[in-house]
Write a protein that holds these residues in place. Structure first.
Motif, PDB file in Angstrom:
ATOM      1  N   GLU A  77      -1.310  -7.116  -9.352  1.00  7.65           N
ATOM      2  CA  GLU A  77      -1.748  -7.597  -7.796  1.00  7.65           C
ATOM      3  C   GLU A  77      -0.112  -7.434  -7.203  1.00  7.65           C
ATOM      4  O   GLU A  77       0.775  -8.009  -7.508  1.00  7.65           O
ATOM      5  CB  GLU A  77      -2.260  -8.963  -7.611  1.00  7.65           C
ATOM      6  N   LEU A  78      -0.200  -6.856  -6.144  1.00  7.62           N
ATOM      7  CA  LEU A  78       1.273  -6.352  -5.184  1.00  7.62           C
ATOM      8  C   LEU A  78       0.759  -6.383  -4.014  1.00  7.62           C
ATOM      9  O   LEU A  78      -0.432  -6.178  -3.685  1.00  7.62           O
ATOM     10  CB  LEU A  78       2.065  -5.598  -5.878  1.00  7.62           C
ATOM     11  N   PHE A  79       1.947  -6.324  -3.072  1.00 10.58           N
ATOM     12  CA  PHE A  79       1.690  -5.919  -1.617  1.00 10.58           C
ATOM     13  C   PHE A  79       2.440  -4.541  -1.415  1.00 10.58           C
ATOM     14  O   PHE A  79       3.413  -4.468  -1.845  1.00 10.58           O
ATOM     15  CB  PHE A  79       2.405  -7.191  -0.744  1.00 10.58           C
ATOM     16  N   VAL A  80       1.747  -3.491  -0.787  1.00 12.92           N
ATOM     17  CA  VAL A  80       2.184  -2.310  -0.390  1.00 12.92           C
ATOM     18  C   VAL A  80       2.100  -2.264   1.206  1.00 12.92           C
ATOM     19  O   VAL A  80       0.878  -2.373   1.782  1.00 12.92           O
ATOM     20  CB  VAL A  80       1.614  -1.403  -1.061  1.00 12.92           C
ATOM     21  N   TYR A  81       3.431  -2.073   1.909  1.00  7.54           N
ATOM     22  CA  TYR A  81       3.461  -2.298   3.391  1.00  7.54           C
ATOM     23  C   TYR A  81       2.720  -3.722   3.855  1.00  7.54           C
ATOM     24  O   TYR A  81       1.996  -3.621   4.806  1.00  7.54           O
ATOM     25  CB  TYR A  81       2.939  -1.202   4.010  1.00  7.54           C
ATOM     26  N   ASP A  82       2.952  -4.686   3.090  1.00  6.15           N
ATOM     27  CA  ASP A  82       2.501  -5.841   3.427  1.00  6.15           C
ATOM     28  C   ASP A  82       0.997  -6.286   3.151  1.00  6.15           C
ATOM     29  O   ASP A  82       0.463  -7.155   3.678  1.00  6.15           O
ATOM     30  CB  ASP A  82       2.946  -6.504   4.764  1.00  6.15           C
ATOM     31  N   LYS A  83       0.447  -5.266   2.806  1.00  3.17           N
ATOM     32  CA  LYS A  83      -1.072  -5.415   2.462  1.00  3.17           C
ATOM     33  C   LYS A  83      -1.323  -5.478   0.853  1.00  3.17           C
ATOM     34  O   LYS A  83      -0.727  -4.815   0.332  1.00  3.17           O
ATOM     35  CB  LYS A  83      -1.936  -4.053   2.842  1.00  3.17           C
ATOM     36  N   PRO A  84      -2.325  -6.493   0.610  1.00  2.00           N
ATOM     37  CA  PRO A  84      -2.566  -6.678  -0.841  1.00  2.00           C
ATOM     38  C   PRO A  84      -3.306  -5.484  -1.469  1.00  2.00           C
ATOM     39  O   PRO A  84      -4.120  -4.879  -0.855  1.00  2.00           O
ATOM     40  CB  PRO A  84      -3.568  -7.973  -0.804  1.00  2.00           C
ATOM     41  N   VAL A  85      -2.662  -5.241  -2.641  1.00  2.00           N
ATOM     42  CA  VAL A  85      -3.008  -3.935  -3.434  1.00  2.00           C
ATOM     43  C   VAL A  85      -3.390  -4.869  -5.034  1.00  2.00           C
ATOM     44  O   VAL A  85      -2.582  -5.372  -5.362  1.00  2.00           O
ATOM     45  CB  VAL A  85      -2.383  -2.823  -3.466  1.00  2.00           C
ATOM     46  N   THR A  86      -4.472  -4.044  -5.482  1.00  2.00           N
ATOM     47  CA  THR A  86      -4.651  -4.295  -7.122  1.00  2.00           C
ATOM     48  C   THR A  86      -4.650  -2.980  -7.863  1.00  2.00           C
ATOM     49  O   THR A  86      -5.617  -2.154  -7.360  1.00  2.00           O
ATOM     50  CB  THR A  86      -6.062  -5.176  -7.352  1.00  2.00           C
ATOM     51  N   VAL A  87      -3.555  -2.989  -8.832  1.00  2.00           N
ATOM     52  CA  VAL A  87      -3.888  -1.833  -9.642  1.00  2.00           C
ATOM     53  C   VAL A  87      -4.467  -2.097 -11.038  1.00  2.00           C
ATOM     54  O   VAL A  87      -3.963  -3.190 -11.584  1.00  2.00           O
ATOM     55  CB  VAL A  87      -2.512  -1.322  -9.877  1.00  2.00           C
ATOM     56  N   GLU A  88      -5.556  -1.722 -11.344  1.00  2.00           N
ATOM     57  CA  GLU A  88      -6.248  -2.062 -12.542  1.00  2.00           C
ATOM     58  C   GLU A  88      -5.287  -1.522 -13.818  1.00  2.00           C
ATOM     59  O   GLU A  88      -4.745  -0.510 -13.645  1.00  2.00           O
ATOM     60  CB  GLU A  88      -7.617  -1.486 -12.586  1.00  2.00           C
ATOM     61  N   GLU A  89      -5.450  -2.139 -14.964  1.00  2.00           N
ATOM     62  CA  GLU A  89      -4.943  -1.850 -16.063  1.00  2.00           C
ATOM     63  C   GLU A  89      -5.098  -0.580 -16.465  1.00  2.00           C
ATOM     64  O   GLU A  89      -6.026  -0.033 -16.427  1.00  2.00           O
ATOM     65  CB  GLU A  89      -5.317  -2.954 -17.350  1.00  2.00           C
ATOM     66  N   ASN A  90      -3.685   0.292 -16.783  1.00  2.00           N
ATOM     67  CA  ASN A  90      -3.764   1.597 -17.332  1.00  2.00           C
ATOM     68  C   ASN A  90      -4.434   2.552 -16.184  1.00  2.00           C
ATOM     69  O   ASN A  90      -4.973   3.658 -16.609  1.00  2.00           O
ATOM     70  CB  ASN A  90      -4.310   1.806 -18.654  1.00  2.00           C
ATOM     71  N   LYS A  91      -4.442   2.225 -14.993  1.00  2.00           N
ATOM     72  CA  LYS A  91      -4.902   3.111 -13.830  1.00  2.00           C
ATOM     73  C   LYS A  91      -3.978   3.328 -12.665  1.00  2.00           C
ATOM     74  O   LYS A  91      -2.753   2.722 -12.910  1.00  2.00           O
ATOM     75  CB  LYS A  91      -6.204   2.334 -13.101  1.00  2.00           C
ATOM     76  N   SER A  92      -4.096   4.184 -11.918  1.00  2.00           N
ATOM     77  CA  SER A  92      -3.272   4.326 -10.907  1.00  2.00           C
ATOM     78  C   SER A  92      -4.044   4.173  -9.450  1.00  2.00           C
ATOM     79  O   SER A  92      -5.161   4.518  -9.328  1.00  2.00           O
ATOM     80  CB  SER A  92      -2.828   5.686 -11.038  1.00  2.00           C
ATOM     81  N   ILE A  93      -3.138   4.231  -8.266  1.00  2.00           N
ATOM     82  CA  ILE A  93      -4.034   4.347  -7.033  1.00  2.00           C
ATOM     83  C   ILE A  93      -2.904   4.874  -6.323  1.00  2.00           C
ATOM     84  O   ILE A  93      -1.827   5.078  -6.292  1.00  2.00           O
ATOM     85  CB  ILE A  93      -4.101   2.754  -6.633  1.00  2.00           C
ATOM     86  N   THR A  94      -3.330   5.513  -5.131  1.00  2.00           N
ATOM     87  CA  THR A  94      -2.694   6.408  -4.236  1.00  2.00           C
ATOM     88  C   THR A  94      -2.994   5.846  -2.790  1.00  2.00           C
ATOM     89  O   THR A  94      -3.996   5.625  -2.246  1.00  2.00           O
ATOM     90  CB  THR A  94      -2.796   7.701  -4.146  1.00  2.00           C
TER      91      THR A  94
END
Length: 768
Positions: free
Chosen positions: A748-765
């Motif tokens: 779990e992290l914030f990108v441009y101050d919005k919360p984002v979840t990246v699942e294990e061994n996955k990617s998001i764009t």
């Protein structure tokens, strides 16, 4: 600037031999492995200007401080990084004529530092005084896998003759330090032994009694087949070697492979140095050059997986960041808590000591993100183990009750810096050490470190701040008198904003840490209270200081003042300086520098970088716009901080300018001093400029934030970071950000101050 190196993504390449560049190249092409290192000196004799440098980590000499007069509390010595016995030497003669690139004609010279695989390669043709021409290829490395071994493969091919080639591999103990205060040699030679095929030399530092063993073995090949020519054994008082002569026909290749084993009394009993060094040299020789190198290359491959930064579309920027990462990784590996990140690493003698505040302020962010957390923990434990010396250092200056002042420069925890305005006054270093504990915890979540080690350090530092401040009846505020901030072009000033800010931050953070340990582990807290002789009433004064510290501020400009009286100076801009007078520290008197408003490095802006979350973007912009034009960046630690802040406030072109300056500082020799060694600790600032600057990586309240931007010169960039044991890869281009998880749990992290979840061994764009 001096630009003579070819651009390449993975290599530093020098084409053509110019003796005027040689000492700079000796620094730039240096190699190391955390335990030992070597400047890029030639193996064969070289009679031109050269700074010979072989280094063994942790070995130093307490050279007597050279000052005009003495002051109470003044350090008695300056710890010198030692030039140790030279193990790389291989003298060469061709039919009786000595190979010396300063005297012979040199053609097709290429020197290559391969950063991907960690080796130095030299290739050239030389025509000697007897008109005989040879082709030479020399490859060497110090092993990342077998860290007490070094190896050289040195090959010669006659081009226009058949004749005798003589190799003389040796170990030379008759060496000196260029920066010796009294032209003293620092080594005693205890033992020299030579036999056919091998040699051994044992050295001892005067005063500090470090002992080092150097063993060598070698094999000779003709056209890749091992031959065994007779050897003349040479054994002198401080020099041991063999001389081998071999008949070589035109077009054939004679090769010597030299293997070294290096031991020190840091790791072995003194009576075992010889047997261990000889065993190491034999092990390497038996393993063979190619296998030794393959294992070494594999270790570098593993390091690059986590620390590489990839840049598309800008080869100068790509080469530069890898150059900086390469030297950081070969300087410190985190395997020995007694070692630290020397300011010159294994590339030169200047500055001495093994530890500056640079480690905590600049290097820890790099190691936190690119290495297992244990590596950074080792750096923190290093300071914890020096806490008793930090308390002694403070006692020498009149502080009491366990107040701790960590040294500006040290090899063993004791202050050994020999400039009073820094030794006594540049006390902000305490703040960097305290902040490093916080930085470690917020990135790893390892709060247990506080009760194990960290709280004792924080209390010692806070006791120092509490005693160092003065209550001003005139201001009705606490003040900090007679200090030097990060900007060393201001000495003995009052109320340096950065120092005052870090002092109050430390006091507040220590109180929070006390409360945390008390709540989480009361039993351990009581133990620590007894160990520290701590009374909670101390914190009452601490909080009063926090609430009532004086911070210089200019109401008209809405800018934090670097110190009291800064606006009394004539306000000039760095761009108004005559380029012929820069750097000013090489052209102006110290008196003139101190009376000017010019800033050596980020000072007020350093505080806004470290404690960024306390300031609005507009506050950062106003202070940046005021101070950056007045900054001459004559400290290697300066451009990176400006680059990070410039990215934060949207000045991407300025951020890019500062990135190139910090990343190519040594490659392009901005300050005309690379011949003295590289700026290792500031190299971590190059990484910061990309990951924290362009990448916008932050960690607040133990949460990860990314706010990436991209310079218009780049098509794409990518970096990899660790956060709380989870491994993420980040790729940024003009249109989108891709975040790839290499973790086994969701991130779990914030990108441009919005919360984002990246699942294990996955990617998001995410679109930008």
């Amino acid at each position: 600037m001096k630009k003579y190196l070819k651009y390449d993504e993975w290599c530093i390449i020098e084409e053509g031999f110019n003796p005027a560049n040689h000492q700079a190249s000796e620094s730039i092409f240096s190699i190391g492995n955390g335990k030992m290192g070597q400047r890029a000196n030639f193996e064969e004799k070289y009679s031109g200007e050269s700074l010979q440098g072989s280094y063994v980590a942790g070995v130093y000499y307490p050279d007597k401080t050279r000052v005009g007069w003495w002051k109470n509390g003044y350090p008695e010595y300056f710890a010198k990084v030692l030039n140790s016995p030279n193990w790389i030497g291989i003298n060469v003669t061709i039919d009786g004529f000595e190979l010396d690139l300063y005297k012979c004609k040199v053609d097709n010279f290429t020197r290559t530092l391969n950063m991907k695989e960690g080796f130095l390669l030299r290739e050239f043709e030389a025509t000697l005084e007897n008109d005989k021409k040879i082709s030479v290829k020399a490859k060497r490395f110090v092993s990342m896998a077998d860290t007490e071994n070094g190896a050289i493969r040195y090959s010669i091919t006659p081009i226009n003759f058949s004749g005798k080639i003589s190799f003389t591999p040796y170990i030379d103990g008759d060496i000196e330090n260029e920066d010796s205060n009294y032209d003293e040699k620092f080594w005693n030679i205890l033992d020299v032994q030579a036999e056919d095929g091998s040699a051994y030399l044992e050295s001892q530092t005067k005063k500090s009694d470090f002992r080092c063993g150097f063993a060598m073995k070698y094999i000779v090949k003709l056209n890749e087949k091992v031959v065994k020519p007779n050897a003349e054994v040479i054994q002198l008082n401080k020099w041991v070697g063999n001389q081998i002569e071999i008949e070589v026909k035109e077009g054939e290749t004679a090769c010597i492979e030299k293997f070294a084993g290096v031991t020190s009394s840091l790791n072995y009993a003194t009576d075992a140095l010889k047997s261990q060094a000889e065993e190491l040299a034999s092990f390497a020789c038996h393993k063979g050059f190619d296998k030794l190198f393959e294992d070494h290359k594999q270790k570098w491959s593993e390091k690059w997986i986590h620390s590489d930064i990839k840049i598309k579309g800008d080869i100068a920027a790509q080469q530069a960041i890898r150059f900086n990462i390469f030297h950081l990784n070969q300087t410190y590996t985190g395997e020995d808590e007694r070692l630290n990140v020397g300011p010159k690493g294994f590339t030169g003698e200047k500055y001495g000591g093994t530890t500056y505040w640079d480690t905590e302020a600049y290097c820890i962010p790099f190691f936190l993100m690119t290495s297992p957390s244990q590596v950074t923990r080792q750096l923190l434990i290093y300071r914890y183990k020096h806490l008793p010396r930090a308390i002694e250092n403070a006692e020498k200056l009149g502080f009491k009750n366990g107040a701790a002042l960590y040294p500006m420069v040290t090899a063993n925890g004791e202050e050994c810096h020999n400039e009073w305005e820094i030794t006594f006054e540049e006390i902000h270093r305490n703040g960097a050490i305290a902040f490093a504990i916080h930085n470690y915890i917020r990135h790893t979540g390892d709060k247990k470190y506080l009760e194990e080690y960290g709280l004792e350090v924080l209390v010692g530092i806070s006791r120092f701040w509490s005693q160092r401040v003065t209550f001003s009846e005139a201001r009705k505020k606490y003040v900090m008198l007679g200090v030097t901030g990060p900007n060393e072009y201001e000495n003995n000033i009052n109320n340096n904003w950065y120092t005052n800010k870090m002092a109050t931050w430390c006091l507040k953070y220590t109180k929070e840490s006390i409360d945390y340990v008390k709540a989480e582990n009361p039993e351990r807290y009581e133990e620590l209270k007894a160990i520290m002789n701590f009374n909670e009433e101390e914190t009452v004064r601490w909080m009063d200081i926090v609430d009532n510290m004086h911070f210089p501020y200019n109401e008209e400009l809405k800018v934090f003042m670097q110190q009291d009286g800064f606006m009394d100076k004539e306000q000039m801009m760095a761009d108004d300086l005559d380029p012929a007078e820069r750097p000013i520290n090489q052209h102006w008197s110290w008196d003139r520098i101190l009376r000017s408003n010019f800033i050596k490095q980020a000072d007020t802006l350093q505080g806004m970088y470290v404690l960024e979350e306390q300031f609005t973007e507009e506050e950062i912009r106003r202070n940046f716009d005021f101070y950056e034009p007045r900054t001459v960046h004559e400290s290697s630690l300066s451009p990176c901080v400006h680059s990070v802040l410039a990215s934060k406030i949207g000045k991407i072109e300025k951020a890019y300018e500062m990135y190139l300056r910090t990343s190519r500082l040594d490659l392009d020799d901005y300050n005309a001093e690379v011949h003295e060694g590289l700026h290792i600790t500031s190299m971590a600032g190059t990484w910061m400029a990309i990951v924290e600057g362009f990448g916008g990586k932050r960690a607040y309240d133990e949460k990860l934030y990314l706010n990436p931007v991209i310079p218009e010169q780049w098509e794409e960039y990518a970096f990899r970071i660790r956060f709380k044991g989870k491994d993420l890869e980040v790729r940024v281009n003009e249109n989108e950000i891709e975040i790839i998880s290499h973790a086994s749990l969701p991130v779990e992290l914030f990108v441009y101050d919005k919360p984002v979840t990246v699942e294990e061994n996955k990617s998001i764009t995410i679109s930008r």
